[in-house]
Design a protein around this motif. Structure first.
Motif, PDB file in Angstrom:
ATOM      1  N   LYS A 111      58.793 -11.579  38.019  1.00 49.94           N
ATOM      2  CA  LYS A 111      58.058 -10.780  38.392  1.00 49.94           C
ATOM      3  C   LYS A 111      59.184  -9.358  37.985  1.00 49.94           C
ATOM      4  N   GLN A 112      61.016 -10.437  37.938  1.00 54.61           N
ATOM      5  CA  GLN A 112      62.103  -8.885  38.221  1.00 54.61           C
ATOM      6  C   GLN A 112      62.134  -9.102  36.407  1.00 54.61           C
ATOM      7  N   GLN A 113      62.033 -10.085  35.551  1.00 52.84           N
ATOM      8  CA  GLN A 113      62.204  -9.734  34.237  1.00 52.84           C
ATOM      9  C   GLN A 113      61.215  -8.703  33.951  1.00 52.84           C
ATOM     10  N   ASP A 114      59.706  -8.601  33.867  1.00 48.61           N
ATOM     11  CA  ASP A 114      58.979  -7.833  33.764  1.00 48.61           C
ATOM     12  C   ASP A 114      58.331  -7.037  34.333  1.00 48.61           C
ATOM     13  N   MET A 115      58.575  -6.415  35.052  1.00 48.44           N
ATOM     14  CA  MET A 115      57.888  -5.148  35.701  1.00 48.44           C
ATOM     15  C   MET A 115      56.740  -4.417  34.970  1.00 48.44           C
ATOM     16  N   SER A 116      56.392  -4.897  33.690  1.00 50.71           N
ATOM     17  CA  SER A 116      54.900  -3.619  33.050  1.00 50.71           C
ATOM     18  C   SER A 116      53.940  -4.711  33.794  1.00 50.71           C
ATOM     19  N   PHE A 117      54.415  -6.535  32.925  1.00 47.63           N
ATOM     20  CA  PHE A 117      53.991  -7.186  33.080  1.00 47.63           C
ATOM     21  C   PHE A 117      52.910  -7.618  34.360  1.00 47.63           C
ATOM     22  N   THR A 118      53.695  -7.853  35.137  1.00 43.37           N
ATOM     23  CA  THR A 118      54.090  -8.145  37.464  1.00 43.37           C
ATOM     24  C   THR A 118      52.593  -7.105  37.332  1.00 43.37           C
ATOM     25  N   SER A 119      53.265  -5.751  37.182  1.00 42.63           N
ATOM     26  CA  SER A 119      52.370  -4.719  37.867  1.00 42.63           C
ATOM     27  C   SER A 119      50.940  -4.638  37.399  1.00 42.63           C
ATOM     28  N   GLU A 120      50.568  -5.090  36.337  1.00 41.19           N
ATOM     29  CA  GLU A 120      49.281  -4.934  35.167  1.00 41.19           C
ATOM     30  C   GLU A 120      48.782  -6.513  35.491  1.00 41.19           C
ATOM     31  N   LEU A 121      49.583  -7.535  36.196  1.00 42.79           N
ATOM     32  CA  LEU A 121      48.852  -8.651  36.782  1.00 42.79           C
ATOM     33  C   LEU A 121      48.161  -8.685  37.557  1.00 42.79           C
ATOM     34  N   LYS A 122      49.537  -7.938  38.777  1.00 40.55           N
ATOM     35  CA  LYS A 122      48.728  -7.542  39.771  1.00 40.55           C
ATOM     36  C   LYS A 122      47.916  -7.032  39.989  1.00 40.55           C
ATOM     37  N   ASN A 123      47.452  -5.665  39.098  1.00 37.46           N
ATOM     38  CA  ASN A 123      46.287  -5.121  39.313  1.00 37.46           C
ATOM     39  C   ASN A 123      44.942  -5.605  38.806  1.00 37.46           C
ATOM     40  N   LEU A 124      44.929  -6.322  37.891  1.00 37.52           N
ATOM     41  CA  LEU A 124      44.389  -7.413  37.163  1.00 37.52           C
ATOM     42  C   LEU A 124      43.238  -9.218  38.301  1.00 37.52           C
ATOM     43  N   GLN A 125      44.838  -8.891  39.164  1.00 34.99           N
ATOM     44  CA  GLN A 125      43.989 -10.191  40.294  1.00 34.99           C
ATOM     45  C   GLN A 125      43.899  -9.118  41.254  1.00 34.99           C
ATOM     46  N   THR A 126      44.020  -8.166  41.485  1.00 34.29           N
ATOM     47  CA  THR A 126      43.598  -8.096  42.652  1.00 34.29           C
ATOM     48  C   THR A 126      41.829  -6.962  42.211  1.00 34.29           C
ATOM     49  N   CYS A 127      41.457  -6.764  41.097  1.00 32.89           N
ATOM     50  CA  CYS A 127      40.121  -6.640  41.045  1.00 32.89           C
ATOM     51  C   CYS A 127      39.166  -8.496  40.899  1.00 32.89           C
ATOM     52  N   PHE A 128      40.066  -8.869  40.420  1.00 28.66           N
ATOM     53  CA  PHE A 128      39.614 -10.528  40.205  1.00 28.66           C
ATOM     54  C   PHE A 128      39.095 -10.996  41.545  1.00 28.66           C
ATOM     55  N   ASP A 129      39.775 -10.887  43.050  1.00 29.44           N
ATOM     56  CA  ASP A 129      39.592 -10.461  44.364  1.00 29.44           C
ATOM     57  C   ASP A 129      38.926  -9.495  44.769  1.00 29.44           C
ATOM     58  N   LEU A 130      38.784  -8.825  44.456  1.00 35.82           N
ATOM     59  CA  LEU A 130      37.311  -8.409  44.776  1.00 35.82           C
ATOM     60  C   LEU A 130      35.796  -8.864  44.075  1.00 35.82           C
ATOM     61  N   GLN A 131      36.145  -8.450  43.059  1.00 34.81           N
ATOM     62  CA  GLN A 131      35.061  -9.019  42.398  1.00 34.81           C
ATOM     63  C   GLN A 131      34.916 -10.288  42.891  1.00 34.81           C
ATOM     64  N   LEU A 132      35.741 -10.854  42.810  1.00 33.40           N
ATOM     65  CA  LEU A 132      34.611 -12.856  44.393  1.00 33.40           C
ATOM     66  C   LEU A 132      34.058 -12.552  44.773  1.00 33.40           C
ATOM     67  N   ARG A 133      35.104 -11.086  46.464  1.00 27.82           N
ATOM     68  CA  ARG A 133      34.583 -10.979  47.062  1.00 27.82           C
ATOM     69  C   ARG A 133      32.950 -10.570  47.290  1.00 27.82           C
ATOM     70  N   ALA A 134      32.584  -9.432  46.278  1.00 28.62           N
ATOM     71  CA  ALA A 134      31.189  -7.945  46.154  1.00 28.62           C
ATOM     72  C   ALA A 134      30.425  -8.271  45.127  1.00 28.62           C
ATOM     73  N   GLN A 135      30.780  -9.796  44.056  1.00 27.75           N
ATOM     74  CA  GLN A 135      29.798  -9.666  43.362  1.00 27.75           C
ATOM     75  C   GLN A 135      30.514 -11.076  43.074  1.00 27.75           C
ATOM     76  N   PRO A 136      30.067 -12.375  43.395  1.00 29.20           N
ATOM     77  CA  PRO A 136      30.221 -13.600  42.802  1.00 29.20           C
ATOM     78  C   PRO A 136      30.076 -13.894  41.747  1.00 29.20           C
ATOM     79  N   ILE A 137      30.407 -14.909  40.209  1.00 28.07           N
ATOM     80  CA  ILE A 137      28.759 -15.197  39.734  1.00 28.07           C
ATOM     81  C   ILE A 137      28.386 -16.284  40.433  1.00 28.07           C
ATOM     82  N   ARG A 138      26.640 -15.988  41.164  1.00 27.81           N
ATOM     83  CA  ARG A 138      25.847 -17.205  40.916  1.00 27.81           C
ATOM     84  C   ARG A 138      24.970 -16.923  40.099  1.00 27.81           C
ATOM     85  N   ASN A 139      24.365 -17.986  40.566  1.00 29.04           N
ATOM     86  CA  ASN A 139      22.876 -18.212  39.834  1.00 29.04           C
ATOM     87  C   ASN A 139      21.819 -18.195  41.491  1.00 29.04           C
TER      88      ASN A 139
END
Length: 408
Positions: free
Chosen positions: A340-368
């Motif tokens: 996180k300290q060495q690559d701030m751009s990577f950290t920022s993008e990873l944080k955004n994608l993880q947030t999207c993943f968490d929202l998707q997992l709660r709102a529309q999880p992949i289920r049958n």
């Protein structure tokens, strides 16, 4: 002491074998269903080998006319279709009054079978449904190719699920022989075509998420992930977002078909009540009982249950691999403070994608889903369905015996 990495060749050999098994099983399911689909001359879906994707290709007008005449001729020559239709609409007039209960059960089962057959045939011939199906299949092909370019060929997840699917196919084939009516055979065949495509997709879906999980496990064990690994992680999270979007689109096509998996509970109850009556209340030897059950009721009693069980087990496996995926992302977020300290751009993008993943997992999880978007087909649903089937079957046996009627 064995050297580090001593077991890697054996693991690679196993992965290659599982990768080939996945490719062969999915290819055989898809090609068999495709050949039957094209052979029945329904719809306008065709595989383009040059493009490597599905396309809409109108049928030759003369092929359609000849096929329609053959289908009409087959129905006309099948004299049992008349009794089948009479059974559906005027059951109380064709047999004595004492067997009216049996006739009403048969009539309801026939009406559901006719309704489901008509819906399936309409969808397979509908241009809008064909276009949606083609788009979804091509989405699956693109996601599979994209993930393969990042992580290599995916491997089969859950050999037991493949074995259960093969067992289900055997009973589905037996179900077609258990019925003398061509409409029931047609209903079983059309339903199997769609279910086979969904099972092939489920096998790919599990392999995709499991492949991402394996990469995440290796990534979070690295003390200092390099730039290439970090870039690959971001690409995989974007691929997962595509997988989620594709699944939500496939769900819209699957839900109307999924409702048919439990709508034939009337036929299930009829078959199981006949099996219970034959086993416990008929004075026949074991071989005679087994012959009656096998050739008349076993396919129709087990194939629909195994179909629902298979979808439920796929869903439970999906819940497990997605939970593990969420856990891996949490470990990556907690362990790599230096990154996180060495690559701030990577950290920022990873944080955004993880947030999207968490929202998707709660709102529309992949289920049958089954029945509706609010009803998930997992172990609770499967157990409830099984219990409902057995309870109603026993009730039918009790009612028939209480009225002094024959069970078979």
């Amino acid at each position: 002491m064995p050297e580090k990495g001593h077991g890697i060749p054996l693991r690679n050999s196993r992965n290659k074998w599982l990768s080939r098994l996945l490719r062969w099983s999915v290819s055989s399911i898809c090609w068999t269903s495709y050949i039957i689909y094209r052979g029945w001359v329904v719809g306008q879906i065709k595989f383009d080998p040059r493009e490597g994707k599905m396309i809409i290709h109108p049928r030759n007008i003369w092929t359609k006319r000849v096929a329609l005449l053959v289908k009409i001729f087959a129905l006309v020559c099948d004299y049992s279709i008349i009794a089948y239709l009479i059974m559906a609409f005027i059951p109380m007039f064709i047999t004595p009054e004492e067997s009216l209960f049996d006739n009403l059960i048969d009539a309801i089962g026939v009406q559901i079978s006719l309704w489901n057959t008509g819906r399936l045939y309409y969808w397979l011939n509908s241009l809008s449904w064909n276009r949606s199906f083609v788009n979804r299949v091509n989405d699956v092909i693109r996601v599979d190719a994209h993930l393969k370019s990042i992580l290599g060929p995916p491997t089969l997840e859950g050999i037991s699920l493949l074995i259960l699917y093969v067992l289900h196919l055997q009973f589905a084939l037996l179900q077609t022989f258990n019925h003398p009516y061509i409409m029931v055979i047609l209903n079983t065949l059309l339903l199997e075509l769609v279910c086979n495509a969904y099972v092939a997709y489920q096998m790919l879906l599990l392999s995709w998420i499991a492949a991402i999980n394996r990469f995440l496990k290796d990534f979070q064990q690295e003390q200092q992930p390099n730039r290439k690994q970090r870039k690959k992680l971001l690409r995989l999270l974007r691929v997962y977002a595509k997988i989620s979007n594709v699944h939500q689109d496939i769900k819209l096509l699957w839900l109307p078909v999924a409702s048919m998996l439990f709508s034939n509970i009337v036929e299930l109850v009829d078959n199981w009540s006949s099996i219970i009556g034959c086993l416990f209340f008929h004075h026949l030897n074991v071989m005679e009982k087994w012959s009656i059950i096998f050739w008349k009721y076993l396919g129709g009693a087990l194939a629909p249950l195994l179909r629902i069980l298979l979808i439920g087990l796929f869903n439970d496996r999906l819940v497990q691999v997605q939970g593990f995926l969420n856990f891996q992302l949490l470990l990556i977020d907690l362990r790599h403070e230096k990154t996180k300290q060495q690559d701030m751009s990577f950290t920022s993008e990873l944080k955004n994608l993880q947030t999207c993943f968490d929202l998707q997992l709660r709102a529309q999880p992949i289920r049958n889903q089954i029945m509706s978007v609010n009803q998930v087909c997992g172990r609770p649903f499967v157990l409830n369905f099984f219990f409902c089937t057995v309870l109603n079957s026993i009730s039918c046996v009790q009612y028939i015996m209480a009225n002094g009627h024959k069970l078979l």
